[in-house]
Design an enzyme around this catalytic site. Structure first.
Site, short mmCIF file in Angstrom:
data_model
loop_
_atom_site.label_atom_id
_atom_site.label_comp_id
_atom_site.label_asym_id
_atom_site.label_seq_id
_atom_site.Cartn_x
_atom_site.Cartn_y
_atom_site.Cartn_z
N GLY A 90 0.81 -1.35 0.21
CA GLY A 90 0.15 0.15 0.10
C GLY A 90 0.60 0.64 -0.03
O GLY A 90 1.06 2.27 -0.78
N ARG A 108 -7.76 -2.89 -1.33
CA ARG A 108 -7.76 -2.17 -0.78
C ARG A 108 -8.27 -0.50 -0.77
O ARG A 108 -7.61 -0.26 -2.01
CB ARG A 108 -6.05 -1.44 -0.50
CG ARG A 108 -5.90 -2.99 0.50
CD ARG A 108 -4.01 -3.18 1.18
NE ARG A 108 -3.36 -2.10 2.49
CZ ARG A 108 -2.99 -1.52 3.00
NH1 ARG A 108 -1.81 -2.78 2.05
NH2 ARG A 108 -2.80 -0.73 3.82
N ASP A 164 1.35 -0.59 13.21
CA ASP A 164 1.29 -1.58 12.55
C ASP A 164 1.73 -2.49 13.42
O ASP A 164 1.64 -3.82 13.33
CB ASP A 164 2.51 -0.78 11.56
CG ASP A 164 2.62 -1.12 10.04
OD1 ASP A 164 1.37 -0.48 10.14
OD2 ASP A 164 3.29 -0.52 9.95
N ARG A 197 -7.02 -6.62 9.93
CA ARG A 197 -6.12 -7.15 11.19
C ARG A 197 -6.88 -7.12 12.24
O ARG A 197 -6.83 -8.16 12.86
CB ARG A 197 -5.13 -6.25 10.98
CG ARG A 197 -3.52 -6.04 9.93
CD ARG A 197 -3.04 -5.35 10.49
NE ARG A 197 -2.08 -6.16 8.87
CZ ARG A 197 -0.84 -5.10 9.04
NH1 ARG A 197 -0.41 -3.79 9.05
NH2 ARG A 197 0.03 -5.48 8.21
C1 S3P Z 1 2.79 3.64 6.14
C2 S3P Z 1 1.59 4.54 6.48
C3 S3P Z 1 0.83 3.87 7.58
C4 S3P Z 1 1.19 2.10 7.86
C5 S3P Z 1 2.29 1.30 6.77
C6 S3P Z 1 3.49 2.51 6.18
C7 S3P Z 1 4.50 4.68 5.54
O1 S3P Z 1 -0.07 3.46 6.22
O2 S3P Z 1 0.18 1.64 8.24
O3 S3P Z 1 2.56 0.51 7.10
O4 S3P Z 1 5.02 4.53 5.14
O5 S3P Z 1 3.41 6.28 5.28
P1 S3P Z 1 -1.85 4.61 6.33
O6 S3P Z 1 -0.67 5.91 5.64
O7 S3P Z 1 -1.98 3.52 5.76
O8 S3P Z 1 -2.36 4.81 8.26
#
Ligand code: S3P
Length: 448
Positions: A101, A129, A327, A358
Site C-alpha cells: 500500500g 484496499r 502496525d 487485522r
Molecule cells: C506507512 C503508513 C501507514 C503504515 C504503513 C506504512 C508509510 O499506513 O500502516 O505500514 O510508510 O507511510 P497508513 O498511511 O495507511 O496509516
C-alpha cells in the site's frame, strides 16, 4: 510481488529462553521513500541499510519503470540516479506494487502531477484496499483516476498536465495519504498545504527537507499544518536507513512472553511518531531498558534490552496513540493474551483496511487459540490469560498479511501447543530474515 506463489504453511512450537542480539532489517517506510525521493532528485543518491523486502524491491522496479537508474551494489547498498521533479517518463507497462500500500500510494502521488498515464496493480490483498483516499486529494491537483468499483486496483492514473497547488485536510490519520499529497505537490507550482489533525509518521517531511525541499510544519489548534513550496530542485543525498521499529516489535514481544528470555534489540527508533508500542509495553509492566540513546540515519534510536516479563497487566491503550503504533496492534494483541486482565484497544478501525482486516484476522486466530476476544468496528479487546496461559493448538489464517503471520508465529513460541499459520510467504515483504533471526535467538519455527 508477493501472494502470487504457493502458500507456505509455517509452524511455531513452545521454545526455551531467547538469548542474543536481534538485529532487524532497515525501516520499510524510510526505504520506500529513499528510492522515491532519490528518483526525484537530480544526480546520484546513495543508500545503505535498505530493506530488501519484496515491498521495497517492487518500488525499486517501479522507479526504474519511470526512468530512474536504480542499482544494487551489495547487501543493503544501493544507488538511485534520479531524473528530477517532473522528470519521470511514462512507463511502458503496468506497475505491479505487489503487496505494498505504501508503494502504490506514494508512487501514484509522485506521478500525479506529470503529464503521463500509468496503470497500477498489485496482489489479491492490495487489490482489495481503498485507493480513493489517495485519488480524491490527487483529483484536486487535476489528476484523473479510473479504477475498479470502490476505487480498487487495477487503476489507471492520468497525471495533471497543468497541476494547481492544493490545500487538503486529511480525513483519516494516514502517512501514506499525507505523503502522496506532498509528493504530488512537488511538481505543482506554488504552495501545497496538508493539514493533519493527529500526527502520523513524519519520515516524508524529514526526508524532503534533507533532499532540499522547502517545507515548513506549523503546530496549530487545527493540528500540523505542513506547507511545501512546489517545483524545488531536489539534491541527491546519502541515506543511512535505520532499523525498522515495526520489525523490532516481533523479537521484542517474543522475549517478553517466552520464559527466561533476555535479548538486545539494537537501534530501535524512538521517533515519537513510531514508538507507541514501546510506551504501551512499558505501561503494561514490560521489562525493557532503553540503552545508548543516539541518532542514526537522522532518527533518534536506542538499544533495547528486553527480558521475560511474567507479570504484565492489561491496559486501556489511548486511542490518540494509534497512529504511532498502527502496525503494532497485531503483535500487541498477542502480548495482551499473555498479560493478566483486559487490554482495550479503541480507535483502531484503520486496521480493517491494512494488508488484511487485522481486527478480524487477530480476533479469529486468537479465539481459535483459546483466547476470549471482544470486537466491534473500531475496537479490539483481549482478555489476558497470564504468562503461559494461552492454549494454542490452532491454525491461523493470515490473508496475505505478513504481520498477522509473524504475530501468530510469536504467539506459538509461548503457547501450550503449537500454532500454525496457513501461509508465511508474505513475511518476505517486510522482514525477509524473520525465520532465521528468530530461530537464531532460540525460537522453534519450521516450515509445514
Ligand atoms: C506507512 C503508513 C501507514 C503504515 C504503513 C506504512 C508509510 O499506513 O500502516 O505500514 O510508510 O507511510 P497508513 O498511511 O495507511 O496509516
Amino acid at each position: 510481488m508477493s501472494g502470487h506463489g504457493d502458500a507456505q504453511p509455517m509452524i511455531s512450537a513452545k521454545c526455551g529462553p531467547l538469548r542474543g542480539e536481534a538485529a532487524v532489517p532497515g525501516d520499510k517506510s524510510i526505504s520506500h521513500r529513499a528510492l522515491i525521493f532519490g528518483a526525484m532528485a537530480v544526480g546520484e543518491t546513495k543508500i545503505s541499510g535498505l530493506l530488501e523486502g519484496q515491498d521495497v524491491l517492487d518500488t525499486a522496479r517501479a522507479m526504474r519503470a519511470f526512468g530512474a537508474t536504480v542499482t544494487q551494489h551489495g547487501p543493503g547498498t544501493w544507488s538511485v540516479h534520479g531524473v528530477g521533479v517532473g522528470g519521470f517518463s511514462e512507463p511502458a507497462d503496468v506497475i505491479d506494487c505487489g503487496n505494498s500500500g505504501t508503494g502504490v500510494r506514494l508512487i501514484m502521488g509522485t506521478m500525479a502531477t506529470t503529464a503521463m498515464t500509468a496503470t497500477f496493480t498489485g496482489d489479491a490483498s492490495l487489490c482489495k484496499r481503498p485507493m480513493g483516499r489517495v485519488t480524491d486529494p490527487l483529483s484536486l491537483f487535476g489528476t484523473q483516476a479510473y479504477g475498479r468499483k470502490g476505487g480498487r486496483l487495477p487503476m489507471t492514473v492520468v497525471g495533471a498536465a497543468n497541476p494547481v497547488p492544493v490545500r487538503y485536510a486529511l480525513p483519516v490519520a494516514s502517512a501514506q495519504v499525507k505523503s502522496a499529497v506532498l509528493l504530488a505537490g512537488l511538481n505543482a507550482p506554488g504552495e501545497t498545504v496538508v493539514i493533519e489533525r493527529e500526527p502520523t509518521r513524519d519520515h516524508s517531511e524529514r526526508m524532503l527537507v534533507g533532499f532540499g525541499a522547502r517545507l515548513n510544519v506549523e503546530r496549530t489548534t487545527e493540528g500540523h499544518v505542513i506547507t511545501l513550496q512546489g517545483r524545488p530542485e531536489l539534491r541527491p543525498q546519502t541515506v543511512a536507513v535505520p532499523r525498522d521499529p515495526s520489525s523490532a516489535a516481533f523479537p521484542t514481544c517474543a522475549a517478553l512472553i517466552v520464559e527466561g528470555s533476555d535479548i538486545t534489540v539494537p537501534g530501535v527508533s524512538q521517533n515519537l511518531t513510531r514508538n507507541g508500542l514501546y510506551i504501551t509495553l512499558a505501561e503494561m509492566g514490560a521489562e525493557i531498558e532503553f540503552q545508548n540513546p543516539r541518532e542514526e540515519g537522522g532518527e533518534p534510536v536506542a538499544d533495547l534490552r528486553v527480558r521475560f516479563s511474567g507479570n504484565m497487566k492489561g491496559i486501556e491503550v489511548p486511542p490518540e496513540r494509534a497512529p504511532s503504533m498502527i502496525d503494532e496492534y497485531p503483535i500487541l494483541s498477542v502480548v495482551a493474551a499473555f498479560a493478566t486482565g483486559k487490554t482495550v484497544m479503541r480507535g483502531v478501525k484503520e486496521l480493517r483496511v491494512k494488508e488484511s482486516d487485522r481486527i478480524d484476522a487477530m480476533a479469529r486466530g486468537l479465539v481459535a487459540c483459546g483466547v476470549t476476544i471482544e470486537e466491534d468496528e473500531d475496537t479490539l479487546i483481549v482478555h489476558g490469560m497470564g504468562a503461559g496461559g494461552m492454549p494454542g493448538g490452532a491454525v491461523a489464517q493470515t490473508h496475505l498479511d505478513h504481520r498477522i503471520a509473524m504475530s501468530f508465529l510469536v504467539a506459538g513460541m509461548a503457547s501450550q501447543r503449537e500454532i500454525s499459520v496457513d501461509d508465511g510467504s508474505p513475511i518476505v515483504t517486510s522482514f525477509p530474515i524473520f525465520e532465521g533471526l528468530m530461530n537464531g535467538l532460540g525460537a522453534a519455527i519450521r516450515r509445514g
